[in-house]
Design a protein around this motif. Structure first.
Motif, PDB file in Angstrom:
ATOM      1  N   GLN A  12      -4.488  18.062  -0.553  1.00 21.89           N
ATOM      2  CA  GLN A  12      -5.033  17.024  -0.074  1.00 21.89           C
ATOM      3  C   GLN A  12      -5.001  15.783  -0.924  1.00 21.89           C
ATOM      4  N   ALA A  13      -4.731  14.722  -0.099  1.00 16.53           N
ATOM      5  CA  ALA A  13      -4.398  13.316  -0.767  1.00 16.53           C
ATOM      6  C   ALA A  13      -5.947  12.929  -1.426  1.00 16.53           C
ATOM      7  N   VAL A  14      -5.830  12.524  -2.698  1.00 14.27           N
ATOM      8  CA  VAL A  14      -7.123  11.965  -3.262  1.00 14.27           C
ATOM      9  C   VAL A  14      -6.269  10.696  -4.147  1.00 14.27           C
ATOM     10  N   TYR A  15      -7.378   9.714  -4.726  1.00 15.40           N
ATOM     11  CA  TYR A  15      -6.998   8.443  -5.039  1.00 15.40           C
ATOM     12  C   TYR A  15      -7.564   8.350  -6.283  1.00 15.40           C
ATOM     13  N   LYS A  16      -6.738   7.894  -7.378  1.00 14.76           N
ATOM     14  CA  LYS A  16      -7.214   7.757  -8.468  1.00 14.76           C
ATOM     15  C   LYS A  16      -6.020   6.856  -9.221  1.00 14.76           C
ATOM     16  N   PHE A  17      -6.607   6.488 -10.739  1.00 16.54           N
ATOM     17  CA  PHE A  17      -5.711   6.036 -11.704  1.00 16.54           C
ATOM     18  C   PHE A  17      -5.511   4.295 -11.423  1.00 16.54           C
ATOM     19  N   GLY A  18      -6.245   3.783 -10.404  1.00 22.44           N
ATOM     20  CA  GLY A  18      -6.215   2.460 -10.309  1.00 22.44           C
ATOM     21  C   GLY A  18      -5.616   1.952  -8.964  1.00 22.44           C
ATOM     22  N   ASP A  19      -5.680   0.811  -8.684  1.00 15.79           N
ATOM     23  CA  ASP A  19      -5.064   0.245  -7.681  1.00 15.79           C
ATOM     24  C   ASP A  19      -3.658  -0.454  -7.821  1.00 15.79           C
ATOM     25  N   VAL A  20      -2.741  -0.240  -6.720  1.00 16.79           N
ATOM     26  CA  VAL A  20      -1.492  -0.753  -6.723  1.00 16.79           C
ATOM     27  C   VAL A  20      -1.320  -1.448  -5.374  1.00 16.79           C
ATOM     28  N   SER A  21      -0.442  -2.465  -5.251  1.00 15.84           N
ATOM     29  CA  SER A  21      -0.278  -3.271  -4.092  1.00 15.84           C
ATOM     30  C   SER A  21       0.301  -2.328  -2.939  1.00 15.84           C
ATOM     31  N   ARG A  22      -0.091  -2.418  -1.784  1.00 17.82           N
ATOM     32  CA  ARG A  22       0.667  -2.013  -0.593  1.00 17.82           C
ATOM     33  C   ARG A  22       2.060  -1.860  -0.876  1.00 17.82           C
ATOM     34  N   GLU A  23       2.793  -3.092  -1.221  1.00 15.43           N
ATOM     35  CA  GLU A  23       4.129  -3.115  -1.582  1.00 15.43           C
ATOM     36  C   GLU A  23       4.478  -2.125  -2.228  1.00 15.43           C
ATOM     37  N   THR A  24       3.811  -2.056  -3.642  1.00 17.10           N
ATOM     38  CA  THR A  24       4.237  -0.904  -4.675  1.00 17.10           C
ATOM     39  C   THR A  24       4.067   0.280  -4.234  1.00 17.10           C
ATOM     40  N   LEU A  25       3.151   0.627  -3.503  1.00 16.96           N
ATOM     41  CA  LEU A  25       2.896   2.088  -2.768  1.00 16.96           C
ATOM     42  C   LEU A  25       4.182   2.448  -1.892  1.00 16.96           C
ATOM     43  N   ASP A  26       4.545   1.340  -1.215  1.00 12.39           N
ATOM     44  CA  ASP A  26       5.687   1.878  -0.472  1.00 12.39           C
ATOM     45  C   ASP A  26       6.895   1.853  -1.099  1.00 12.39           C
ATOM     46  N   ARG A  27       6.991   1.090  -2.270  1.00 15.96           N
ATOM     47  CA  ARG A  27       8.240   1.501  -2.838  1.00 15.96           C
ATOM     48  C   ARG A  27       8.003   2.882  -3.641  1.00 15.96           C
TER      49      ARG A  27
END
Length: 218
Positions: A12-27
């Motif tokens: 399952q997807a969990v979220y950690k280690f800080g924020d990244v931009s949507r553009e960075t996540l897409d890349r």
């Protein structure tokens, strides 16, 4: 901003280690898809780590750029499948003055790295060749930081990166639970300032941040 997705043991997807931009996540997603596409032919990562690629490779590699957030020109030695070099280039993709140089002797992996830079829109240059040869003929200006992951012993990493660190570049190297032994052994031949940071991915591992590196008189 988007939280970096990491799969837990249940998939399952969990979220950690800080924020990244949507553009960075897409890349990053484009890069992950490319790794998985090329994996059967190139063996870019250990097959056993494929189900945990976001945690074992992406999240782990993000720590490199975060170690020296002010650095804009990076050299990633022995880049392999692009961890951490491509991830660093993706994080810096929106910085106009940033550039990541990736040194990789395997021609097929170098081709993959060029594809990853092009498809993700990250800024970087792939240097196909042995690290020693590329470094000896370096004509690409000053370097802020050097990175490597799962490449060689710490003493050997210092030797390989010496052409860059002698001109002031810092270095960040991922090391496992045996990191202190490598530090002690390297200190016999090298002077350096060191900051140890616990890995956000593996509490037994360390991000080793080096500055003021110089060889001891032999």
């Amino acid at each position: 901003m988007s939280r970096l997705p990491v799969l837990n043991d249940s998939g399952q997807a969990v979220y950690k280690f800080g924020d990244v931009s949507r553009e960075t996540l897409d890349r990053l997603q484009i890069y992950v898809d490319l790794v998985l596409k090329w994996q059967p032919a190139q063996n870019l990562i250990a097959p056993s780590t494929i189900p945990d690629i976001w945690n074992r490779h992406i999240a782990d590699s993000l720590q490199t750029c975060w170690s020296f957030p002010e650095a804009r020109t990076w050299v990633d030695i022995g880049s392999g499948g692009g961890f951490p070099g491509i991830v660093t280039a993706i994080l810096l993709a929106d910085k106009q003055d940033a550039h990541v140089h990736l040194i990789e002797s395997n021609q097929r992996k170098a081709a993959f790295l060029r594809t990853a830079l092009r498809e993700t829109g990250a800024t970087g240059t792939v240097h196909p060749g042995r690290i020693e040869s590329v470094a000896k003929e370096w004509k690409h200006g000053a370097v802020d930081a050097v990175s490597a992951r799962a490449l060689a012993s710490l003493d050997q990493l210092f030797r390989l990166s010496e052409p860059f660190t002698t001109t002031g570049a810092k270095a960040v190297f991922h090391k496992g639970q045996d990191f202190q032994r490598e530090v002690d052994e390297a200190s016999d031949a090298w002077n350096f300032d060191l900051v140890k940071k616990e890995s956000l991915v593996d509490p037994m591992s360390r991000m080793l941040l080096f500055s003021n590196i110089s060889a001891r008189p032999r």
